[in-house]
Design an enzyme around this catalytic site. Structure first.
Site, PDB file in Angstrom:
ATOM      1  N   PRO A 161      29.499  24.534  36.074  1.00 47.40           N
ATOM      2  CA  PRO A 161      30.518  24.573  35.025  1.00 47.40           C
ATOM      3  C   PRO A 161      30.878  23.189  34.497  1.00 47.40           C
ATOM      4  O   PRO A 161      30.730  22.184  35.171  1.00 47.40           O
ATOM      5  CB  PRO A 161      31.724  25.233  35.713  1.00 47.40           C
ATOM      6  CG  PRO A 161      31.465  25.130  37.163  1.00 47.40           C
ATOM      7  CD  PRO A 161      29.988  25.085  37.344  1.00 47.40           C
ATOM      8  N   ASP A 175      29.767  26.391   7.952  1.00 39.78           N
ATOM      9  CA  ASP A 175      31.054  26.772   7.369  1.00 39.78           C
ATOM     10  C   ASP A 175      30.879  26.927   5.850  1.00 39.78           C
ATOM     11  O   ASP A 175      29.776  26.721   5.333  1.00 39.78           O
ATOM     12  CB  ASP A 175      32.123  25.727   7.748  1.00 39.78           C
ATOM     13  CG  ASP A 175      31.937  24.417   7.012  1.00 39.78           C
ATOM     14  OD1 ASP A 175      30.968  24.298   6.231  1.00 39.78           O
ATOM     15  OD2 ASP A 175      32.759  23.513   7.204  1.00 39.78           O
TER      16      ASP A 175
HETATM   17  C1  LIG Z   1      34.543  22.963  39.152  1.00 41.64           C
HETATM   18  C2  LIG Z   1      35.729  23.106  40.137  1.00 41.64           C
HETATM   19  C3  LIG Z   1      35.596  24.429  40.907  1.00 41.64           C
HETATM   20  C4  LIG Z   1      35.650  21.963  41.135  1.00 41.64           C
HETATM   21  O1  LIG Z   1      36.771  22.034  41.955  1.00 41.64           O
HETATM   22  P1  LIG Z   1      36.716  21.606  43.506  1.00 41.64           P
HETATM   23  O2  LIG Z   1      35.716  22.428  44.256  1.00 41.64           O
HETATM   24  O3  LIG Z   1      38.116  21.616  44.013  1.00 41.64           O
HETATM   25  O4  LIG Z   1      36.113  20.130  43.470  1.00 41.64           O
HETATM   26  P2  LIG Z   1      36.770  18.713  43.096  1.00 41.64           P
HETATM   27  O5  LIG Z   1      38.101  18.826  42.476  1.00 41.64           O
HETATM   28  O6  LIG Z   1      36.596  17.860  44.316  1.00 41.64           O
HETATM   29  O7  LIG Z   1      35.764  18.200  41.959  1.00 41.64           O
HETATM   30  C5  LIG Z   1      34.372  18.168  42.183  1.00 41.64           C
HETATM   31  C6  LIG Z   1      33.781  17.015  41.405  1.00 41.64           C
HETATM   32  O8  LIG Z   1      34.034  17.178  40.009  1.00 41.64           O
HETATM   33  C7  LIG Z   1      34.670  16.023  39.479  1.00 41.64           C
HETATM   34  N1  LIG Z   1      35.622  16.454  38.469  1.00 41.64           N
HETATM   35  C8  LIG Z   1      36.484  17.488  38.563  1.00 41.64           C
HETATM   36  N2  LIG Z   1      37.181  17.594  37.389  1.00 41.64           N
HETATM   37  C9  LIG Z   1      36.709  16.625  36.579  1.00 41.64           C
HETATM   38  C10 LIG Z   1      37.004  16.237  35.243  1.00 41.64           C
HETATM   39  N3  LIG Z   1      37.909  16.880  34.481  1.00 41.64           N
HETATM   40  N4  LIG Z   1      36.335  15.191  34.717  1.00 41.64           N
HETATM   41  C11 LIG Z   1      35.386  14.535  35.437  1.00 41.64           C
HETATM   42  N5  LIG Z   1      35.045  14.876  36.700  1.00 41.64           N
HETATM   43  C12 LIG Z   1      35.717  15.900  37.267  1.00 41.64           C
HETATM   44  C13 LIG Z   1      35.360  15.374  40.686  1.00 41.64           C
HETATM   45  O9  LIG Z   1      35.574  13.985  40.461  1.00 41.64           O
HETATM   46  C14 LIG Z   1      34.347  15.639  41.786  1.00 41.64           C
HETATM   47  O10 LIG Z   1      33.267  14.710  41.629  1.00 41.64           O
HETATM   48  P3  LIG Z   1      32.245  14.301  42.821  1.00 41.64           P
HETATM   49  O11 LIG Z   1      32.784  13.057  43.428  1.00 41.64           O
HETATM   50  O12 LIG Z   1      30.929  14.085  42.120  1.00 41.64           O
HETATM   51  O13 LIG Z   1      32.142  15.452  43.807  1.00 41.64           O
HETATM   52  C15 LIG Z   1      37.104  23.069  39.404  1.00 41.64           C
HETATM   53  O14 LIG Z   1      37.277  21.755  38.873  1.00 41.64           O
HETATM   54  C16 LIG Z   1      37.172  24.061  38.242  1.00 41.64           C
HETATM   55  O15 LIG Z   1      37.136  25.280  38.437  1.00 41.64           O
HETATM   56  N6  LIG Z   1      37.283  23.553  36.995  1.00 41.64           N
HETATM   57  C17 LIG Z   1      37.313  24.387  35.804  1.00 41.64           C
HETATM   58  C18 LIG Z   1      35.893  24.677  35.322  1.00 41.64           C
HETATM   59  C19 LIG Z   1      35.900  25.481  34.032  1.00 41.64           C
HETATM   60  O16 LIG Z   1      36.640  26.421  33.885  1.00 41.64           O
HETATM   61  N7  LIG Z   1      35.024  25.074  33.061  1.00 41.64           N
HETATM   62  C20 LIG Z   1      34.923  25.646  31.764  1.00 41.64           C
HETATM   63  C21 LIG Z   1      34.252  26.983  31.676  1.00 41.64           C
HETATM   64  S1  LIG Z   1      32.943  27.278  32.842  1.00 41.64           S
HETATM   65  C22 LIG Z   1      31.448  26.886  32.088  1.00 41.64           C
HETATM   66  O17 LIG Z   1      31.448  26.381  31.026  1.00 41.64           O
HETATM   67  C23 LIG Z   1      30.190  27.149  32.839  1.00 41.64           C
HETATM   68  C24 LIG Z   1      29.000  26.519  32.459  1.00 41.64           C
HETATM   69  C25 LIG Z   1      27.850  26.728  33.200  1.00 41.64           C
HETATM   70  C26 LIG Z   1      27.884  27.545  34.317  1.00 41.64           C
HETATM   71  O18 LIG Z   1      26.756  27.726  35.054  1.00 41.64           O
HETATM   72  C27 LIG Z   1      29.035  28.171  34.690  1.00 41.64           C
HETATM   73  C28 LIG Z   1      30.205  27.975  33.952  1.00 41.64           C
END
Ligand SMILES: CC(C)(COP(=O)(O)OP(=O)(O)OC[C@H]1O[C@@H](n2cnc3c(N)ncnc32)[C@H](O)[C@@H]1OP(=O)(O)O)[C@@H](O)C(=O)NCCC(=O)NCCSC(=O)c1ccc(O)cc1
Length: 138
Positions: free
Chosen positions: A59, A17
């Site tokens: 993600p 920055d």
């Molecule tokens: C990842 C998801 C599809 C998972 O959803 P679902 O399939 O319904 O699964 P669940 O809700 O059961 O969650 C799965 C696990 O994640 C955990 N989880 C979900 N949300 C959270 C949060 N906020 N904190 C901690 N843990 C979490 C949850 O406890 C489950 O844990 P396990 O017991 O180990 O299985 C959904 O949470 C989602 O789409 N979230 C948004 C993700 C997002 O937009 N992230 C930011 C941009 S993407 C990105 O940065 C990226 C980086 C690298 C890549 O290769 C691709 C994309």
């Protein structure tokens, strides 16, 4: 002892920055690169991994950082990264940014192993992390 990857990063002019210190969003790009490098060090290159495991990516669902020391243009920092916990489909990564022996930043991420949703290929869904993937980080 888990696999720890060490990545040296040169601080570019464009990372900073007007005060000459790294602008914080730039660190999150560096941390993402450090996670990709950790997986590559485990023999899991992203473009190959998606084919081998029929997955889409890992993600981010949670992340944060504690900033202790600033860094400036021309310095080289070292990012040490490791997986601190494996859960069903999610896993935690810790990054430690070092300037020499001094701790400059501690950061953490929770990511989820995802593939295409069986009912709708436009959506993603969590899947259990394969055991042989976890074993590569031991
Ligand atoms: C990842 C998801 C599809 C998972 O959803 P679902 O399939 O319904 O699964 P669940 O809700 O059961 O969650 C799965 C696990 O994640 C955990 N989880 C979900 N949300 C959270 C949060 N906020 N904190 C901690 N843990 C979490 C949850 O406890 C489950 O844990 P396990 O017991 O180990 O299985 C959904 O949470 C989602 O789409 N979230 C948004 C993700 C997002 O937009 N992230 C930011 C941009 S993407 C990105 O940065 C990226 C980086 C690298 C890549 O290769 C691709 C994309």
């Amino acid at each position: 002892m888990p696999l720890i990857n060490r990545k040296d990063v040169f601080i570019e002019w464009g990372d900073c920055d007007p005060a000459g210190i790294v602008y914080y969003p730039r660190y999150f790009v560096m941390f993402d690169n450090a996670t990709v490098a950790l997986f590559a060090a485990a023999g899991l290159k992203k473009h190959e991994m998606v084919k081998t495991y029929d997955m889409v990516g890992y993600p981010m669902v949670d992340t944060g950082a504690r900033f202790i020391l600033p860094s400036k243009w021309g310095e080289t920092i070292t990012i040490e990264s490791h997986v601190s916990e494996w859960k069903r489909s999610s896993f935690d990564i810790k990054h430690r940014v070092l300037k020499g022996d001094d701790l400059a930043i501690e950061a953490w991420e929770t990511r989820v192993w995802v593939g295409r949703h069986p009912d709708d290929p436009e959506r993603i869904k969590s899947f259990p992390i394969p055991e042989d993937v976890k074993a590569r980080f031991a």
